[in-house]
Scaffold this motif. Sequence first.
Motif, PDB file in Angstrom:
ATOM      1  N   VAL A 167     -17.272  13.148   3.313  1.00 15.92           N
ATOM      2  CA  VAL A 167     -16.957  11.993   3.020  1.00 15.92           C
ATOM      3  C   VAL A 167     -18.336  11.323   1.858  1.00 15.92           C
ATOM      4  N   ILE A 168     -20.061  11.664   1.507  1.00 23.46           N
ATOM      5  CA  ILE A 168     -20.963  11.353   0.957  1.00 23.46           C
ATOM      6  C   ILE A 168     -20.088  11.885  -0.683  1.00 23.46           C
ATOM      7  N   GLY A 169     -19.702  12.645  -0.442  1.00 25.02           N
ATOM      8  CA  GLY A 169     -19.404  13.984  -1.889  1.00 25.02           C
ATOM      9  C   GLY A 169     -18.133  14.064  -2.475  1.00 25.02           C
ATOM     10  N   ILE A 170     -16.864  13.357  -2.011  1.00 26.05           N
ATOM     11  CA  ILE A 170     -15.857  12.469  -2.441  1.00 26.05           C
ATOM     12  C   ILE A 170     -16.244  11.254  -2.834  1.00 26.05           C
ATOM     13  N   SER A 171     -16.831  10.557  -2.002  1.00 24.73           N
ATOM     14  CA  SER A 171     -17.056   9.036  -2.511  1.00 24.73           C
ATOM     15  C   SER A 171     -17.224   9.165  -4.006  1.00 24.73           C
ATOM     16  N   ASP A 172     -18.896  10.086  -4.339  1.00 27.47           N
ATOM     17  CA  ASP A 172     -19.662   9.897  -5.198  1.00 27.47           C
ATOM     18  C   ASP A 172     -18.494  10.416  -6.486  1.00 27.47           C
ATOM     19  N   GLN A 173     -18.303  11.937  -6.425  1.00 29.10           N
ATOM     20  CA  GLN A 173     -17.785  12.569  -7.324  1.00 29.10           C
ATOM     21  C   GLN A 173     -16.690  11.381  -7.697  1.00 29.10           C
ATOM     22  N   PHE A 174     -15.689  11.758  -6.924  1.00 28.85           N
ATOM     23  CA  PHE A 174     -14.510  10.837  -7.472  1.00 28.85           C
ATOM     24  C   PHE A 174     -14.241   9.123  -8.054  1.00 28.85           C
ATOM     25  N   HIS A 175     -15.841   8.438  -7.780  1.00 24.74           N
ATOM     26  CA  HIS A 175     -15.919   7.168  -8.050  1.00 24.74           C
ATOM     27  C   HIS A 175     -14.329   6.443  -7.599  1.00 24.74           C
ATOM     28  N   ILE A 176     -14.077   6.439  -6.542  1.00 24.59           N
ATOM     29  CA  ILE A 176     -13.268   6.070  -5.473  1.00 24.59           C
ATOM     30  C   ILE A 176     -13.621   5.472  -4.402  1.00 24.59           C
ATOM     31  N   ILE A 195       1.020  -1.283   0.294  1.00 24.81           N
ATOM     32  CA  ILE A 195      -0.137  -0.128   0.403  1.00 24.81           C
ATOM     33  C   ILE A 195       0.389   1.063  -0.346  1.00 24.81           C
ATOM     34  N   MET A 196       0.766   2.302  -0.859  1.00 22.03           N
ATOM     35  CA  MET A 196       1.817   3.569  -1.117  1.00 22.03           C
ATOM     36  C   MET A 196       0.810   4.671  -0.903  1.00 22.03           C
ATOM     37  N   VAL A 197       0.942   5.124   0.143  1.00 19.19           N
ATOM     38  CA  VAL A 197      -0.134   6.292   1.265  1.00 19.19           C
ATOM     39  C   VAL A 197       0.475   7.318   0.443  1.00 19.19           C
ATOM     40  N   VAL A 198      -0.039   7.945   0.149  1.00 21.36           N
ATOM     41  CA  VAL A 198      -0.413   9.709  -0.092  1.00 21.36           C
ATOM     42  C   VAL A 198      -1.281  10.642  -0.079  1.00 21.36           C
ATOM     43  N   GLY A 199      -0.798  11.633   0.502  1.00 23.20           N
ATOM     44  CA  GLY A 199      -1.869  12.987   1.323  1.00 23.20           C
ATOM     45  C   GLY A 199      -0.467  14.330   1.283  1.00 23.20           C
ATOM     46  N   PHE A 256      -4.677  15.255  -5.963  1.00 28.46           N
ATOM     47  CA  PHE A 256      -4.097  13.646  -6.781  1.00 28.46           C
ATOM     48  C   PHE A 256      -4.264  12.865  -7.634  1.00 28.46           C
ATOM     49  N   THR A 257      -5.621  12.562  -7.542  1.00 27.57           N
ATOM     50  CA  THR A 257      -5.747  11.865  -8.980  1.00 27.57           C
ATOM     51  C   THR A 257      -6.156  12.155 -10.006  1.00 27.57           C
ATOM     52  N   GLN A 258      -4.897  13.424 -10.111  1.00 29.49           N
ATOM     53  CA  GLN A 258      -4.541  13.722 -11.921  1.00 29.49           C
ATOM     54  C   GLN A 258      -3.028  13.562 -11.210  1.00 29.49           C
ATOM     55  N   ALA A 259      -2.251  13.761 -10.146  1.00 34.96           N
ATOM     56  CA  ALA A 259      -0.883  13.122 -10.441  1.00 34.96           C
ATOM     57  C   ALA A 259      -0.953  11.857 -10.539  1.00 34.96           C
ATOM     58  N   VAL A 282       8.517  -6.271  -6.271  1.00 37.18           N
ATOM     59  CA  VAL A 282       7.519  -6.626  -6.760  1.00 37.18           C
ATOM     60  C   VAL A 282       6.340  -6.264  -8.069  1.00 37.18           C
ATOM     61  N   PRO A 283       6.268  -7.207  -8.802  1.00 39.73           N
ATOM     62  CA  PRO A 283       5.881  -6.516 -10.473  1.00 39.73           C
ATOM     63  C   PRO A 283       4.527  -6.384 -10.052  1.00 39.73           C
ATOM     64  N   ASN A 284       3.375  -6.388  -9.596  1.00 36.69           N
ATOM     65  CA  ASN A 284       2.601  -5.683  -9.224  1.00 36.69           C
ATOM     66  C   ASN A 284       2.608  -4.203  -7.961  1.00 36.69           C
ATOM     67  N   ALA A 285       2.804  -3.770  -7.860  1.00 37.18           N
ATOM     68  CA  ALA A 285       3.422  -3.145  -6.821  1.00 37.18           C
ATOM     69  C   ALA A 285       3.222  -2.178  -7.411  1.00 37.18           C
ATOM     70  N   PRO A 286       2.642  -0.730  -6.322  1.00 38.73           N
ATOM     71  CA  PRO A 286       1.725  -0.982  -5.405  1.00 38.73           C
ATOM     72  C   PRO A 286       0.501  -1.536  -5.868  1.00 38.73           C
ATOM     73  N   HIS A 287      -0.445  -2.191  -5.176  1.00 36.75           N
ATOM     74  CA  HIS A 287      -1.740  -3.018  -5.202  1.00 36.75           C
ATOM     75  C   HIS A 287      -2.579  -1.692  -4.531  1.00 36.75           C
ATOM     76  N   ASP A 288      -2.504  -0.956  -4.151  1.00 37.29           N
ATOM     77  CA  ASP A 288      -3.186   0.011  -3.121  1.00 37.29           C
ATOM     78  C   ASP A 288      -2.494   1.180  -3.199  1.00 37.29           C
ATOM     79  N   VAL A 289      -3.404   2.136  -3.834  1.00 39.16           N
ATOM     80  CA  VAL A 289      -2.363   4.041  -3.452  1.00 39.16           C
ATOM     81  C   VAL A 289      -3.739   4.302  -2.885  1.00 39.16           C
ATOM     82  N   MET A 290      -3.509   4.101  -1.545  1.00 37.44           N
ATOM     83  CA  MET A 290      -4.790   5.269  -0.401  1.00 37.44           C
ATOM     84  C   MET A 290      -3.584   7.215  -0.724  1.00 37.44           C
ATOM     85  N   LEU A 291      -4.603   7.681  -0.744  1.00 35.67           N
ATOM     86  CA  LEU A 291      -4.805   8.837  -1.058  1.00 35.67           C
ATOM     87  C   LEU A 291      -5.551   9.361   0.664  1.00 35.67           C
TER      88      LEU A 291
END
Length: 328
Positions: free
Chosen positions: A290-299, A129-133, A267-270, A241-250
Amino acid sequence: MGFFDLFKKNKTQEEQQQEVEVLNEGLQKTKSSVLDKISHAVVGKSTIDDDVLDNLEEALITSDVGVETTLRIIERIQTRVAKDKYINTAELNQLLVEETCALLNDSSVHQLNDSPIHQSTDSQTPYVIMVVGVNGVGKTTTIGKLAKQFKDAGKKVYLGAADTFRAAAVEQLCIWGERVGVPVIKQQQGSDPASVAFDTLQSAVKNNADVVLIDTAGRLHNKINLMNELTKIKTVMQKVVPNAPHDVMLVLDGSTGQNAFEQAKQFTQATQVTSLAITKLDGTAKGGVVIGISDQFHIPVRYIGVGEKVEDLRVFDKEAFVKSVLGM
């Protein structure tokens, strides 16, 4: 079995009730604010009419749900009202829960049972998991809490201090490593972050780790530089690890409201963000973000932070969240 199934267990009714109480307490400020605004939206009304919908729209927007998401929710409620002909204002909260959850069905929920996470059959390959923010959102603290939860679930965890831009970030991660009892791979301040990530994965593979959490620098001053840095980290990790990262968590700070939207956009553009953790919801009335971000960015929102304790970083359940915010 999906990777995050390790957090899932059959819970007693008492345990489920305790979880509801913890969530309600953590979201108290948001709940009080939203309920107050909805109460004003329906005052003096017995049915849901245009005035109620206009007032409800204002209530949701001022609760940091976001304009676009609010309009979609209102449109769904209008459709229901037109179809059912007569809906009492007393039913508004239930209607809001149903339509908000239906709206977020494709974007906010993550299926623990069907998660594609950690499908590899190679026991030597850790889940990365690569953590960004940006700095100050609770990124390193989130990593520490996740490390504790993973370890408590029986997983062998490694941390990578790839935020070499700030000495304090490395120190903070090391403190968490000592507290949790997991190794932290680090280099000197100013070192190449990709080199730290490479060393971390090499050590993790050599020692048969299950999970690797990579901390990264929280800079947005130049999106191109950020994009190049994160891309380089991913490219170098894939040599181990060829398929790393498995998750990029913002990680986003929920208390910043609309600023969190802008950070998510940057960050989604970067880089290709695949999950979200939204922190500090216990100290704010802006939990509607939380509702708006999860809806708008489909993440998918993977975690929400509703307190200081390790267990207060909770796996996100959209229905439980919406019901809690609406006092149900």
